[in-house]
Design a protein around this motif. Structure first.
Motif, PDB file in Angstrom:
ATOM      1  N   VAL A  59      -6.514  -1.805 -12.953  1.00  0.00           N
ATOM      2  CA  VAL A  59      -5.672  -2.636 -12.084  1.00  0.00           C
ATOM      3  C   VAL A  59      -6.244  -2.585 -10.673  1.00  0.00           C
ATOM      4  CG1 VAL A  59      -3.347  -3.003 -11.173  1.00  0.00           C
ATOM      5  CG2 VAL A  59      -3.640  -2.120 -13.495  1.00  0.00           C
ATOM      6  N   SER A  60      -6.471  -3.732 -10.073  1.00  0.00           N
ATOM      7  CA  SER A  60      -7.097  -3.770  -8.747  1.00  0.00           C
ATOM      8  C   SER A  60      -6.096  -3.985  -7.617  1.00  0.00           C
ATOM      9  CB  SER A  60      -8.155  -4.875  -8.698  1.00  0.00           C
ATOM     10  OG  SER A  60      -7.565  -6.130  -8.996  1.00  0.00           O
ATOM     11  N   GLU A  61      -4.968  -4.633  -7.884  1.00  0.00           N
ATOM     12  CA  GLU A  61      -4.017  -4.981  -6.829  1.00  0.00           C
ATOM     13  C   GLU A  61      -3.043  -3.839  -6.602  1.00  0.00           C
ATOM     14  OE1 GLU A  61      -0.988  -6.497  -4.506  1.00  0.00           O
ATOM     15  OE2 GLU A  61      -0.515  -6.331  -6.637  1.00  0.00           O
ATOM     16  N   TYR A  62      -2.840  -3.461  -5.330  1.00  0.00           N
ATOM     17  CA  TYR A  62      -2.052  -2.260  -5.036  1.00  0.00           C
ATOM     18  C   TYR A  62      -0.609  -2.366  -5.500  1.00  0.00           C
ATOM     19  CZ  TYR A  62       0.809   1.123  -2.692  1.00  0.00           C
ATOM     20  OH  TYR A  62       1.733   2.106  -2.463  1.00  0.00           O
ATOM     21  N   ARG A  63       0.035  -3.496  -5.303  1.00  0.00           N
ATOM     22  CA  ARG A  63       1.446  -3.594  -5.658  1.00  0.00           C
ATOM     23  C   ARG A  63       1.657  -3.423  -7.156  1.00  0.00           C
ATOM     24  NH1 ARG A  63       4.930  -5.518  -1.643  1.00  0.00           N
ATOM     25  NH2 ARG A  63       3.879  -6.228   0.253  1.00  0.00           N
ATOM     26  N   ARG A  64       0.744  -3.910  -7.964  1.00  0.00           N
ATOM     27  CA  ARG A  64       0.846  -3.682  -9.419  1.00  0.00           C
ATOM     28  C   ARG A  64       0.661  -2.209  -9.736  1.00  0.00           C
ATOM     29  NH1 ARG A  64      -3.059  -7.065 -12.838  1.00  0.00           N
ATOM     30  NH2 ARG A  64      -1.873  -5.964 -14.465  1.00  0.00           N
ATOM     31  N   ARG A  65      -0.267  -1.559  -9.049  1.00  0.00           N
ATOM     32  CA  ARG A  65      -0.445  -0.122  -9.246  1.00  0.00           C
ATOM     33  C   ARG A  65       0.823   0.641  -8.872  1.00  0.00           C
ATOM     34  NH1 ARG A  65      -6.511   0.923  -6.660  1.00  0.00           N
ATOM     35  NH2 ARG A  65      -7.713   0.095  -8.429  1.00  0.00           N
ATOM     36  N   LEU A 348      -3.368   2.735   7.198  1.00  0.00           N
ATOM     37  CA  LEU A 348      -4.465   3.107   8.096  1.00  0.00           C
ATOM     38  C   LEU A 348      -4.393   4.602   8.396  1.00  0.00           C
ATOM     39  CD1 LEU A 348      -4.315   0.133  10.648  1.00  0.00           C
ATOM     40  CD2 LEU A 348      -5.829   0.370   8.671  1.00  0.00           C
ATOM     41  N   TRP A 349      -5.549   5.213   8.504  1.00  0.00           N
ATOM     42  CA  TRP A 349      -5.682   6.625   8.871  1.00  0.00           C
ATOM     43  C   TRP A 349      -5.082   7.565   7.818  1.00  0.00           C
ATOM     44  CZ3 TRP A 349      -4.774   7.756  14.790  1.00  0.00           C
ATOM     45  CH2 TRP A 349      -5.606   6.931  15.556  1.00  0.00           C
ATOM     46  N   THR A 358      -8.665  -1.359  -0.243  1.00  0.00           N
ATOM     47  CA  THR A 358      -8.747  -1.660   1.179  1.00  0.00           C
ATOM     48  C   THR A 358      -7.491  -1.180   1.896  1.00  0.00           C
ATOM     49  OG1 THR A 358     -10.050  -3.628   0.675  1.00  0.00           O
ATOM     50  CG2 THR A 358      -9.058  -3.499   2.867  1.00  0.00           C
ATOM     51  N   PRO A 359      -7.631  -0.457   3.014  1.00  0.00           N
ATOM     52  CA  PRO A 359      -6.443  -0.021   3.760  1.00  0.00           C
ATOM     53  C   PRO A 359      -5.585  -1.216   4.188  1.00  0.00           C
ATOM     54  CG  PRO A 359      -8.393   1.137   4.533  1.00  0.00           C
ATOM     55  CD  PRO A 359      -8.875   0.057   3.617  1.00  0.00           C
TER      56      PRO A 359
END
Length: 372
Positions: A59-65, A348-349, A358-359
């Motif tokens: 899974v590449s998309e953060y919200r799905r993860r 970030l950070w 990607t942050p």
């Protein structure tokens, strides 16, 4: 082939050790009021986490993860309960084997009937009767303790998330230290509320102490995710610590020195305790010469964001940077280990994650409509 009596006795000894292992794991996890290392529960956590990471790799998309990971804590709790019962079940079956007249199969049937309080199989003899009574007691106690354990977990979760939600309202999501300072200074259209940061740091000092205590005693809490996909307790704490370090280094005369320092101390002790409870090797007192992963260019991005709202910066970035490094080196390694382990929102950070992503910068509201 019939197992010799000596072999069945050895199996019974192994069974007793299995029962003891299960009971000690339950006791250390659910009753003892401090962090107790249990190889059984740690194995369950790692096994479930490994299975989830296999799924997340596709899974590449953060919200799905995040939606997938929302079930991880519940899965660990169920797997933990199942593991305790299965280990105890095998242990009691091996204990009953020397007394089973119809072989190992009847021993497993007797153990299962007793452990799960079904009561359809009753072995004959005084010693087997004692064993099945113990099995019934262990099964009942394990299930009862796990049920009673849930309100404690969710009470700690609610306390934790209340402050996280208040921070999101104040500083935006995903949480970022420079953004928290910028929004607090800008306030509602240019009205600075930086004088409230001392109270905020005092609240988060207590919050960090509470989370450090509850999340090491009940380690499964670290896997409980915030209701919102872009929110996380670990990145929220990290943003508060970064804001305190920035405030102290860039504006030392305006900063609430004592509350900020106490918050920093409580915060990095919280991260340290949780990281070590999770099995990470992090130092309690970091070496200032070790440096940090955050780059000077990223630090300059923070200064630029704060200057956009005319934050009262008193020192040049070149002067403030070494002191900022001296603060962040205390908590960065532990914070990055925890945020990566729980797969927190890539704010970030907040360090790298186990899968490239990607942050996500803080979401900022539009300019809106000017007042009439």
């Amino acid at each position: 082939m019939v197992m010799p009596a000596g072999g069945r006795v050895v199996a019974a000894v192994i069974g007793g050790l299995l029962v003891l292992t299960s009971v000690l794991s339950v006791t250390g996890t659910l009753i003892v009021s401090r962090s107790v290392s249990s190889h059984l529960t740690r194995w369950v956590d790692k096994s479930v986490d490994w299975a989830y990471q296999l799924v997340l790799a596709r899974v590449s998309e953060y919200r799905r993860r995040d939606r997938i990971l929302a079930t991880q804590a519940a899965t660990i709790l169920l797997a933990q309960l199942a593991t305790w019962l299965i280990v105890a079940y095998v242990g009691f079956a091996l204990l009953l084997w020397p007394f089973a007249h119809h072989g190992v199969v009847s021993a497993f049937i007797d153990a299962g009937s007793s452990l799960f309080t079904l009561g359809f199989a009753v072995p004959s003899g005084a010693v087997p009767a004692v064993i099945v009574f113990l099995a019934a007691a262990v099964g009942l106690v394990v299930i009862t303790l796990q049920i009673a354990y849930l309100p404690t977990l969710y009470a700690a979760f609610n306390r934790r998330e209340t402050e996280v939600a208040l921070l999101n309202t104040r500083g935006g999501i995903p949480a970022w230290g420079p953004e928290l300072l910028a929004r607090t200074h800008y306030g509602l259209g240019g009205i600075s509320t930086l004088d409230t940061m001392g109270d905020l740091y005092s609240q988060w000092e207590r919050w960090a102490a509470d989370v450090g205590e509850s999340h090491t005693t009940y380690l499964g809490l670290v896997r409980f995710r915030s209701p919102g996909a872009l929110s996380s307790w670990s990145t929220s704490l990290l943003s508060v610590l970064d804001s305190a370090a920035l405030f102290l280094t860039l504006s030392p005369s305006a900063a609430p020195v004592v509350p900020a320092r106490l918050c920093l101390r409580s915060g990095f002790q919280c991260f340290y305790r949780i990281a070590t409870a999770m099995g990470f090797d992090v130092p309690l007192e970091a070496d200032p010469a070790a440096g940090i992963s955050l780059t000077y260019e990223e630090f300059l991005d923070a200064v630029t964001r704060m200057r956009e709202v005319d934050f009262p910066i008193e020192r040049d970035p070149e002067q403030a940077w070494p002191e900022f490094v001296g603060w962040r080196v205390n908590y960065e390694k532990a914070a990055y280990a925890v945020t990566a382990a729980v797969y927190a929102v890539p704010a970030l950070w907040s360090g790298p994650r186990r899968h490239p992503i990607t942050p996500i910068p803080p979401i900022r509201p539009g300019a809106g409509r000017p007042p009439k």
